[in-house]
Each structure stands twice: as C-alpha cells, then as structure tokens.
Design a protein around this motif. Structure first.
Motif, short mmCIF file in Angstrom:
data_model
loop_
_atom_site.label_atom_id
_atom_site.label_comp_id
_atom_site.label_asym_id
_atom_site.label_seq_id
_atom_site.Cartn_x
_atom_site.Cartn_y
_atom_site.Cartn_z
N GLU A 252 29.86 -113.29 2.78
CA GLU A 252 28.50 -113.00 2.29
C GLU A 252 28.53 -112.50 0.85
OE1 GLU A 252 24.44 -110.52 3.38
OE2 GLU A 252 26.11 -110.51 4.82
N ARG B 103 38.41 -108.90 5.28
CA ARG B 103 37.13 -108.62 5.94
C ARG B 103 36.29 -109.89 5.84
NH1 ARG B 103 36.36 -102.89 6.28
NH2 ARG B 103 37.96 -101.74 5.13
N LYS C 124 19.17 -97.40 5.45
CA LYS C 124 20.29 -97.97 6.17
C LYS C 124 21.07 -98.86 5.21
CE LYS C 124 17.97 -97.94 10.64
NZ LYS C 124 17.51 -98.73 11.82
N ARG C 125 22.36 -98.59 5.05
CA ARG C 125 23.16 -99.29 4.07
C ARG C 125 24.36 -99.93 4.74
NH1 ARG C 125 24.57 -95.09 -0.47
NH2 ARG C 125 24.09 -96.72 -1.98
N ARG C 126 24.77 -101.07 4.19
CA ARG C 126 25.99 -101.71 4.66
C ARG C 126 26.77 -102.22 3.45
NH1 ARG C 126 25.21 -107.52 5.52
NH2 ARG C 126 23.09 -108.11 4.90
N PHE C 127 28.08 -102.27 3.61
CA PHE C 127 28.95 -102.61 2.49
C PHE C 127 29.52 -104.01 2.69
CE2 PHE C 127 32.15 -100.37 -0.53
CZ PHE C 127 31.95 -101.37 -1.47
N LEU C 128 29.28 -104.89 1.72
CA LEU C 128 29.89 -106.22 1.73
C LEU C 128 31.15 -106.14 0.87
CD1 LEU C 128 26.70 -108.41 1.11
CD2 LEU C 128 27.70 -107.71 3.30
N TRP C 129 32.30 -106.01 1.50
CA TRP C 129 33.56 -105.84 0.78
C TRP C 129 34.00 -107.16 0.15
CZ3 TRP C 129 36.28 -101.41 -0.17
CH2 TRP C 129 35.92 -100.27 0.56
N GLU D 156 32.23 -110.14 5.74
CA GLU D 156 31.69 -109.43 4.58
C GLU D 156 32.05 -110.15 3.28
OE1 GLU D 156 32.95 -105.40 4.70
OE2 GLU D 156 32.16 -105.05 6.72
N GLU E 148 21.24 -102.62 0.72
CA GLU E 148 20.27 -101.70 1.31
C GLU E 148 19.14 -102.41 2.05
OE1 GLU E 148 19.17 -98.04 -0.37
OE2 GLU E 148 20.39 -98.31 -2.15
N ASP E 149 18.55 -103.43 1.43
CA ASP E 149 17.38 -104.06 2.03
C ASP E 149 17.16 -105.39 1.33
OD1 ASP E 149 14.86 -104.66 3.20
OD2 ASP E 149 14.46 -102.53 3.45
N ILE F 91 26.99 -102.73 -2.05
CA ILE F 91 26.37 -101.84 -1.08
C ILE F 91 24.94 -102.31 -0.88
CG2 ILE F 91 25.75 -99.45 -0.54
CD1 ILE F 91 27.98 -98.57 -2.44
#
Length: 375
Positions: A181, A175, A165-170, A178, A149-150, A147
C-alpha cells in the motif's frame, strides 16, 4: 646565430606547452579520483550494512600539488675551417613532475554521528523535490513509511487527538501488505506530479505568530487558494508533527482524490537509508507492486528502489563497483531491464550521493586531525 635563436624559441615554446597541458590533465585526474573515492565509499558502506557491520566514511579535505617543469637545451658543433666540413647538432628536452600531498579525514565524533542518525528534515525534501526529482524515487528512498489517519484531512482536523485512529504503512518489504500500500500511495503521488496536479510548499503560519516559518505540506490543491481560515487550519495540522515528518493531504474533491490520503510521511536518517538498500540486496528484498487501479498513468516502477548487484567476479562495464568479503557490489551501466529502469537506477544513486553530501560531508566541524599522504 640563426640556429641558436631557433633553439631558444623552441625551448620557450616547449616550456609553454608542457606546463598547461600537465596541469590541465592533473586537475581533471584529481577531480575524477576524489569523485571515485566518494562513490566507492558510498557503495562500500551499503555493502557493510548488508552484513550488519558499522559504517565509516573518510573524506578528502585537501590536495596540495607542486609541479616542476624543466626544459633542457643544448648545441654541439664542429667547425673544421673548410667549406662543407662544419657540423652542428641541437638537443632539446623537457620534463614535468608533480608531488601531491593529500589530506584525508576519518569522519567521526558526536557531530557526525548526530547527522548520520538524525532523520532528514522536510526542508531537505522540499529542496530536492524542487530540483525535479521524481517523487517516487525520492519518497521510496527517504521514507520510513506513512502514518495514515483518514481519507479526509478536513474530518481529522475536527477530531480530538484521542479520537484519532492511526495506522502505519511501513516502507519495509517484510511487512508485505503495508509495503504494497505504501508503494501504491507513492505511485499515486508520482502520477499527480506528472499531471502537474501535485503541490509541495509551505503553509501560512497563524496570524498571531508571523515570525514562525510555515511547514512543508504535499497536497493535490493549491494551498494559497484556500481561505485564510483554512490556511491557518492546514498550518496547525502540519505543525503537530516534527520537522522529520511531512503532512500529505490528497483530498477527495480534487484531482486524484478518488484515492485520498491524509497522513504524514515519516523520514529516515541517512544511516537508515543505507541500511534499507543494503538489506534489500538479499535479506529483505523489495518486490514488484502494481499501481492502484485509480492511478491512471503508468509510470516507471522498478521492483527495487536502487538495484545493487552482487557477484563473485569483478564486473565489466559497471558504473561503479566495490569489493567486500570476497564479493563485488556494483551498479550496472546497462542491464537487461531496459533503458528506463537503468535511468531510474542511476538517478536513485545520484540522489543518494546528493544526500550523502547534504547529510554527512560537513568536514569543517570534524574535530579529527587530517592524515597527510605524500607521493
């Protein structure tokens, strides 16, 4: 009389030799058998997840073996009463038998199910990390994803929760972006570990709560060298997460900081780990990912976290194999991929075996009555 004495000595010698040798062989064979049962069950359950079938484990709880050692001696003769006519023959025989009783326990019930479905804790990851396991192997196997964040955790700490603001790298090959990365981030951590620039340890709890245990964090700096206020901030940042997450803080102003990370690694359950490997055989296969250009050192980077082969014929020379739905599933002893990849694969399966014991095999809490099998 001399012959009788010799016969008695031989019988004692034979009895003394047979029993230790037989027991030595039996103990090693039982150890090998139990280990083989566990590893084949592990591989079989991976094959079950490949077909989306329920998994099931059975543990050997006890082995009781009775050994029976026997030595038979005898002497037969004919005394004719004249010189040269006497005859005497000796007989000597020994036998050994064992009668083992094996108790097995189908592992089931609420306690087992919770252990199987509950994500692994940060404490377990810290323990395994300290054993010298490559972070790339460990994190690819146990992580559901990151997860993110920055690029700078210092900036994250200054924001309110609703401003983040959060994004999930599965860590899931389907996917694609993701997953790519995620793999690159893990390779970067592995490089820092190889350079001895990666730290994993506990944060200091705030002064007002000294009884509370610090949380596990992964950083590219030594947290103990931070100021007291900064250590408390780091603890509060990590303490926002559950025990099934680990804060990662790779800061720009430290080694490897040109590829910074501020986020949390979300950990999988043991069942999810088996599913990730099983589906990776054909359904959701992992693929080759090149390291980020900012990761300086090239490390071992196989496409698959754990390569399980599938074949219609029984493999020769496999480390371990199991059969499911008419197909064989196995791990190569030596493959065409080379020694480094094979070593990675063997270490990955060994890690899976350790996780199996850490997560599943606490049979002391299993309420099921054992099943006795006698030879």
């Amino acid at each position: 009389m001399m012959l009788a004495s010799a016969l008695w000595c031989m019988s004692l010698f034979s009895s003394g030799c047979v029993s230790p040798v037989a027991m030595h062989t039996a103990v090693l064979e039982y150890d090998w058998t139990v280990n083989r049962i566990e590893t084949e069950l592990l591989l079989l359950n991976i094959a079950r997840t490949r077909y989306h079938e329920p998994i099931h484990f059975t543990a050997v709880s006890n082995i009781a073996a009775t050994f029976d050692f026997r030595v038979n001696t005898g002497m037969m003769g004919l005394l004719a009463g004249s010189p040269g006519a006497d005859s005497l023959s000796l007989t000597l025989g020994s036998s050994a038998a064992e009668n083992p009783t094996v108790n097995i326990i189908p592992i089931q019930g609420e306690e087992f199910t919770k252990r199987l479905l509950t994500p692994i804790t940060d404490e377990t990851i810290s323990f395994l990390w300290q054993q010298g396991i490559d972070p790339a192997i460990l994190l690819r196997l146990v992580s559901q994803g990151i997860i993110f964040e920055d690029n700078d955790c210092n900036q994250v700490m200054l924001r309110q929760d609703n401003d983040r603001k959060r994004r999930f790298l599965w860590n899931q090959p389907r996917r694609k972006k993701e997953y790519q990365e995620f793999r690159q981030r893990v390779m970067h951590l592995s490089w820092l570990q190889a350079e001895r620039k990666l730290f994993i340890g506990r944060t200091d709890p705030p002064n007002e709560d000294q009884r509370k245990t610090g949380r596990i964090v992964i950083t590219n700096y030594d947290p103990n060298r931070l100021s007291k206020d900064d250590r408390e901030k780091l603890h509060r940042q990590a303490d926002r997460f559950s025990l099934h997450h680990i804060l990662v803080d790779i800061r720009p102003d430290h080694p490897g900081g040109d590829f910074p990370i501020c986020g949390e690694i979300k950990l999988r359950s043991f069942k999810a780990i088996l599913g990730f490997i099983g589906r990776g055989i054909t359904e959701d296969e992992e693929f080759d990912v090149k390291p980020n250009e900012k990761t300086k050192l090239k490390t071992v980077n196989p496409p698959k976290t754990l390569t399980i082969r599938e074949s219609r014929t029984q493999p020769e020379g496999a480390i371990i194999s199991a059969q499911k739905r008419g197909l064989w599933y196995y791990i190569d002893q030596e493959s065409a991929d080379g020694e480094l990849i094979d070593r990675w694969n063997h270490e990955a399966f060994d890690l899976l075996y350790q996780l199996y014991h850490l997560t599943v095999t606490d049979i002391s809490k299993t309420p099921t009555l054992p099943i006795a099998i006698s030879k």
